[in-house]
Design a protein around this motif. Sequence first.
Motif, mmCIF file in Angstrom:
data_model
loop_
_atom_site.group_PDB
_atom_site.id
_atom_site.type_symbol
_atom_site.label_atom_id
_atom_site.label_comp_id
_atom_site.label_asym_id
_atom_site.label_seq_id
_atom_site.Cartn_x
_atom_site.Cartn_y
_atom_site.Cartn_z
ATOM 1 N N VAL A 191 0.853 -1.192 0.000
ATOM 2 C CA VAL A 191 0.000 0.000 0.000
ATOM 3 C C VAL A 191 0.890 1.244 0.000
ATOM 4 C CG1 VAL A 191 -1.737 1.278 1.344
ATOM 5 C CG2 VAL A 191 -1.879 -1.220 1.159
ATOM 6 N N SER A 192 0.416 2.310 -0.625
ATOM 7 C CA SER A 192 1.187 3.554 -0.684
ATOM 8 C C SER A 192 0.626 4.615 0.262
ATOM 9 C CB SER A 192 1.173 4.128 -2.103
ATOM 10 O OG SER A 192 1.964 3.356 -2.963
ATOM 11 N N VAL A 193 1.526 5.470 0.700
ATOM 12 C CA VAL A 193 1.138 6.634 1.499
ATOM 13 C C VAL A 193 1.038 7.846 0.579
ATOM 14 C CG1 VAL A 193 1.924 8.261 3.285
ATOM 15 C CG2 VAL A 193 2.163 5.782 3.630
ATOM 16 N N ILE A 194 -0.029 8.610 0.752
ATOM 17 C CA ILE A 194 -0.177 9.909 0.102
ATOM 18 C C ILE A 194 0.029 10.943 1.199
ATOM 19 C CG2 ILE A 194 -1.657 11.425 -1.244
ATOM 20 C CD1 ILE A 194 -0.973 8.745 -2.622
ATOM 21 N N ALA A 195 1.039 11.789 1.051
ATOM 22 C CA ALA A 195 1.405 12.727 2.121
ATOM 23 C C ALA A 195 0.691 14.059 1.952
ATOM 24 C CB ALA A 195 2.913 12.943 2.124
ATOM 25 N N ARG A 196 -0.249 14.331 2.849
ATOM 26 C CA ARG A 196 -0.886 15.646 2.868
ATOM 27 C C ARG A 196 -0.181 16.522 3.899
ATOM 28 N NH1 ARG A 196 -4.217 16.391 7.290
ATOM 29 N NH2 ARG A 196 -4.967 14.514 8.369
ATOM 30 N N GLY A 197 -0.290 17.817 3.738
ATOM 31 C CA GLY A 197 0.359 18.738 4.671
ATOM 32 C C GLY A 197 1.862 18.656 4.698
ATOM 33 N N PRO A 198 2.532 18.379 3.555
ATOM 34 C CA PRO A 198 3.994 18.200 3.598
ATOM 35 C C PRO A 198 4.764 19.479 3.924
ATOM 36 C CG PRO A 198 3.243 18.293 1.325
ATOM 37 C CD PRO A 198 2.008 18.238 2.173
ATOM 38 N N LEU A 199 4.095 20.628 3.769
ATOM 39 C CA LEU A 199 4.763 21.904 4.087
ATOM 40 C C LEU A 199 4.299 22.463 5.428
ATOM 41 C CD1 LEU A 199 4.739 23.542 0.545
ATOM 42 C CD2 LEU A 199 6.664 22.464 1.729
ATOM 43 N N ALA A 200 3.471 21.689 6.136
ATOM 44 C CA ALA A 200 3.081 22.027 7.513
ATOM 45 C C ALA A 200 2.576 23.467 7.640
ATOM 46 C CB ALA A 200 4.253 21.791 8.465
ATOM 47 N N LYS A 201 1.502 23.751 6.890
ATOM 48 C CA LYS A 201 0.871 25.080 6.912
ATOM 49 C C LYS A 201 1.852 26.193 6.537
ATOM 50 C CE LYS A 201 -2.760 23.876 10.194
ATOM 51 N NZ LYS A 201 -3.461 24.207 11.448
ATOM 52 N N GLY A 202 2.806 25.878 5.705
ATOM 53 C CA GLY A 202 3.762 26.880 5.237
ATOM 54 C C GLY A 202 4.985 27.037 6.107
#
Length: 306
Positions: A191-202
Amino acid sequence: MEKRQIGRSDLYVSKMGLGCMSLGKDESHARAIIDEAIELGINYFDTADLYDFGLNEEFVGRAIQNRRQDLIIATKAGNRWEEGKDGWTWDPSKFHIQNAVKDSLQRLGTDYIDLYQLHGGTIEDNINETIEAFEELKKEGLIREYGISSIRPNVIKQYLEKSSIASIMMQYSLVDRRPEEWFPLIEEHGVSVIARGPLAKGILSDRELEQAGSSIKEKGYMSYSFAELAELRAELKKAAPRHSYTEAALQYCLASPAVAAVIPGASKLSQLQENAAAVNAEPLTNEEAGLLRKISKADQYEQHRE
């Protein structure tokens, strides 16, 4: 832009997708961002029925007409809105999911969804019924693959054991490394991970940290105080001097074999262009990635473990 396989599926997505939640309510502006994303080689667009009560799906649907076959469209379900009730309610039932998909298909103007995701999940859900709903939609050809959007270890483990999910969307960045504990298990199941929030709200972007919102200045982010965030950014520059903050942040996520794609949002064309340039930059060396792990916290999830 390089494409990566999601899990063991036949879905190949650009290593940066567009998180559509931040497109806003001006359709011409949203269309301009989607058009530019496609021009930059992005083929992966992530939306949800929850975003602006379905308006976001409508914007995406109209923007992709005549090029649908070249794109991977992901959306989500599990939250239900009822007139006369206050707010959204959680409903992972088979009945709701199989009705919600019809509404999403209509708004998106398509007859299939590439990746249909459960937008949350708790260990109290009837997980077997939810899986059955997705599996039937897959057999009917209404969806190609399905996944979950969850950071709860106990929920993730259940879906890995019981379902044929292709992906797990998780908040993941250099300042929120909690998912890393579970990457070996996720990879083991193909299974793959889709990374959301990689910039941590900027916080991890090239924007000055002083431009962060008042909440971050007062409370910090995750387990970091504001002062610790400033220290981390200074150390980050030393650990990866060849890279901008945005490059280091996105390349750090992409360095993990478990991660198929990062999906930062973009409310401005300049943000989209900066992010695309960053994922196309030189990857981190093993030494740089190791140094970034060394200077950042490897926190773990404290709740929802069993």
